[in-house]
Write a protein that holds these residues in place. Structure first.
Motif: not given
Length: 236
Positions: A52-54, A58, A74, A76, A87, A91, A197-198, A202
């Motif tokens: 991610g992030p998406d 996300t 995460f 990333v 995003l 986090m 998380d993409r 999820s």
């Protein structure tokens, strides 16, 4: 083919197979000693998210983690973090740990020169430092692939490489219920669970996992909590 030639050919083939396995198996730790499982973790396990992030998926994962009071880690991708800094900032603000997963996550990453590899890792570190105000120490190689070049870059930059002990295979298009069941069957104290998380579903998957963990008396924590390590460079 003579016996001597056959033996040499077989030895070369075996060496090639072992080299490929050593590069592709994150738990082999041939070139780079990876943290894949905590041996003295009590009843704790770590949820980790890659790639991610998406902007589409996300936020839902973060919402679920917030509702459940769970903190995760995460890893990333630098380019995606640069495109969606809000995003990554969220986090960090919500207590999750942010790690380095390269800048491009290209299939070419394991083929890059030492200079290009270090450039990718440094660029991602700079992006994350700019967004969160902290320099990440944790690194997970794209695809879990390592080689001598990646190992040299990681050591030179003082990064702490982390793998996993349970691979969810959540990118294969299976239902969250099926993926969760597979993970929970393999669950063990000290586990590091690889998630993304993409992926579609999820949020549902994470909800099922948290429920399953807690029903087994296991506590989801961040990687630094699991291994008792530093997530970021200390400020001077």
């Amino acid at each position: 083919m003579g016996s001597a030639t056959f033996i040499i050919a077989a030895a070369v083939l075996l060496a090639a197979v072992l080299l490929v396995r050593g590069s592709a198996s994150v738990r082999a730790s041939w070139y780079l000693r990876m943290r894949c499982r905590a041996r003295r973790a009590g009843r704790r396990v770590a949820l980790t998210f890659d790639d991610g992030p998406d902007p589409q998926r996300t936020p839902a994962v973060l919402d679920l983690l917030a509702r459940q009071g769970v903190r995760a880690t995460f890893f990333v991708v630098g380019a995606r973090a640069e495109a969606h800094p809000e995003l990554v900032r969220r986090m960090a603000t919500e207590g999750h740990v942010v790690g380095n997963h390269s800048y491009t996550h290209s299939w070419r990453f394991p083929l890059r020169s030492l200079g290009r590899t270090m450039e990718e890792l440094c660029r991602t570190g700079e992006v994350l430092h700019r967004i969160t105000g902290r320099q990440p120490r944790l690194f997970r190689p794209p695809f879990g692939v390592t080689n001598p070049t990646i190992a040299r870059a990681v050591r030179r930059l003082g990064l702490d490489p982390v793998g996993w002990s349970i691979r969810s295979l959540d990118t294969m298009g299976q239902s969250p219920e099926r993926v969760a069941a597979r993970i929970l069957r393999r669950l063990h104290p000290g586990a590091v669970i690889l998630l993304h998380d993409r992926c579609a579903g999820s949020e549902r998957l994470v909800g099922l996992l948290v429920e399953g963990l807690r029903s087994r008396g296991l506590e989801p924590v961040t990687l630094p909590e699991l291994f008792d390590i530093e997530a970021y460079e200390k400020t001077r």
